[in-house]
Design a protein around this motif. Structure first.
Motif, PDB file in Angstrom:
ATOM      1  N   THR A 103       0.950  -1.240  -0.041  1.00  0.00           N
ATOM      2  CA  THR A 103      -0.013  -0.162  -0.046  1.00  0.00           C
ATOM      3  C   THR A 103       0.890   1.438   0.054  1.00  0.00           C
ATOM      4  O   THR A 103       1.952   1.033  -0.166  1.00  0.00           O
ATOM      5  CB  THR A 103      -0.795   0.051   1.363  1.00  0.00           C
ATOM      6  N   THR A 106      -0.900   7.173   1.688  1.00  0.00           N
ATOM      7  CA  THR A 106      -2.304   7.762   1.173  1.00  0.00           C
ATOM      8  C   THR A 106      -2.360   7.494  -0.178  1.00  0.00           C
ATOM      9  O   THR A 106      -1.563   7.409  -1.075  1.00  0.00           O
ATOM     10  CB  THR A 106      -2.219   9.336   1.466  1.00  0.00           C
ATOM     11  N   PRO A 107      -3.626   7.419  -0.733  1.00  0.00           N
ATOM     12  CA  PRO A 107      -4.058   7.194  -2.148  1.00  0.00           C
ATOM     13  C   PRO A 107      -3.785   8.286  -3.198  1.00  0.00           C
ATOM     14  O   PRO A 107      -3.338   8.336  -4.303  1.00  0.00           O
ATOM     15  CB  PRO A 107      -5.671   7.188  -2.415  1.00  0.00           C
ATOM     16  N   CYS A 109      -0.622   9.896  -2.387  1.00  0.00           N
ATOM     17  CA  CYS A 109       0.937   9.925  -2.515  1.00  0.00           C
ATOM     18  C   CYS A 109       1.445  10.323  -3.926  1.00  0.00           C
ATOM     19  O   CYS A 109       0.896   9.850  -4.666  1.00  0.00           O
ATOM     20  CB  CYS A 109       1.236   8.729  -1.970  1.00  0.00           C
ATOM     21  N   ALA A 112       2.600   7.515  -6.079  1.00  0.00           N
ATOM     22  CA  ALA A 112       1.545   6.279  -6.427  1.00  0.00           C
ATOM     23  C   ALA A 112       1.577   5.910  -7.779  1.00  0.00           C
ATOM     24  O   ALA A 112       1.475   4.419  -7.829  1.00  0.00           O
ATOM     25  CB  ALA A 112       0.071   7.065  -6.274  1.00  0.00           C
ATOM     26  N   TRP A 138      -5.759  -0.687  -1.002  1.00  0.00           N
ATOM     27  CA  TRP A 138      -6.100   0.420   0.086  1.00  0.00           C
ATOM     28  C   TRP A 138      -6.666  -0.266   1.350  1.00  0.00           C
ATOM     29  O   TRP A 138      -6.928   0.630   2.240  1.00  0.00           O
ATOM     30  CB  TRP A 138      -6.859   1.553  -0.671  1.00  0.00           C
ATOM     31  N   ASP A 139      -6.921  -1.371   1.218  1.00  0.00           N
ATOM     32  CA  ASP A 139      -7.641  -1.974   2.668  1.00  0.00           C
ATOM     33  C   ASP A 139      -6.810  -3.240   3.062  1.00  0.00           C
ATOM     34  O   ASP A 139      -6.738  -4.136   2.266  1.00  0.00           O
ATOM     35  CB  ASP A 139      -9.083  -2.417   1.931  1.00  0.00           C
ATOM     36  N   PRO A 141      -6.416   0.472   5.170  1.00  0.00           N
ATOM     37  CA  PRO A 141      -5.541   1.335   5.054  1.00  0.00           C
ATOM     38  C   PRO A 141      -4.208   1.467   5.983  1.00  0.00           C
ATOM     39  O   PRO A 141      -4.290   1.114   7.058  1.00  0.00           O
ATOM     40  CB  PRO A 141      -6.412   2.666   5.401  1.00  0.00           C
ATOM     41  N   TRP A 142      -3.170   2.081   5.272  1.00  0.00           N
ATOM     42  CA  TRP A 142      -2.055   2.288   6.228  1.00  0.00           C
ATOM     43  C   TRP A 142      -2.108   3.441   7.259  1.00  0.00           C
ATOM     44  O   TRP A 142      -2.965   4.227   7.169  1.00  0.00           O
ATOM     45  CB  TRP A 142      -0.839   2.845   5.011  1.00  0.00           C
TER      46      TRP A 142
END
Length: 158
Positions: A103, A106-107, A109, A112, A138-139, A141-142
């Motif tokens: 992961t 954050t999405p 990032c 990415a 993403w699941d 989440p970090w």
């Protein structure tokens, strides 16, 4: 059961006192006591598991992949992605196929688009690895709880 039991009482005028401990009788000298002892777990912890396949944790290929992942650093945080807790799983098949589940912090990032490609490139360069799949999830989440103690120490969180 009619047998009588008698308690015998013996009177004495004195009892010899037990011998006093003497410094000369000590097994270790104070210097030996204070000196650092050889870690009795040192040899045990250094042993590699016997009979472990190279793709299993403790195996040669698996450990080489983890070492390669520890060379990739997050550009915003001065900690490698493995200790940062971004790697959720490393699986290696007998024929050298590696699947990395990871992961990002954050999405949104900034890395990415490039980080999964870098992971694929670095893991693909490990001897014994033929192909690599990087699965970006993403699941769950970090969160900072996924970081290792080493990462927390590096970031001053311990």
């Amino acid at each position: 059961m009619d047998e009588e039991r008698k308690i015998v009482v013996e009177e004495v005028s004195s009892v010899d006192s037990p011998p006093r401990a003497r410094v000369e009788d000590a097994v270790e000298t104070p210097a030996e006591t204070l000196a650092r002892k050889r870690d009795y777990l040192e040899g045990f912890l250094a042993q590699k598991p016997a009979g472990v396949a190279s793709g299993e944790p403790g195996g040669e290929t698996y450990e080489a992949i983890v070492a390669a992942l520890k060379e990739i650093f997050d550009p915003e945080i001065p900690v490698n992605i493995y200790e940062l807790g971004l790697i959720y799983g490393v699986e290696v098949t007998d024929d050298g196929h590696a699947a990395i589940t990871m992961t990002l912090t954050t999405p949104h990032c900034p890395v990415a688009e490039t980080m999964p490609a870098e992971v694929e490139l670095r893991v693909g360069a490990v001897p014994g690895v033929g192909s690599v799949d990087v699965n970006l999830v993403w699941d769950p989440p970090w969160d900072p709880g996924k970081m290792s103690d080493e990462a927390r120490l590096e970031l001053g969180m311990l």
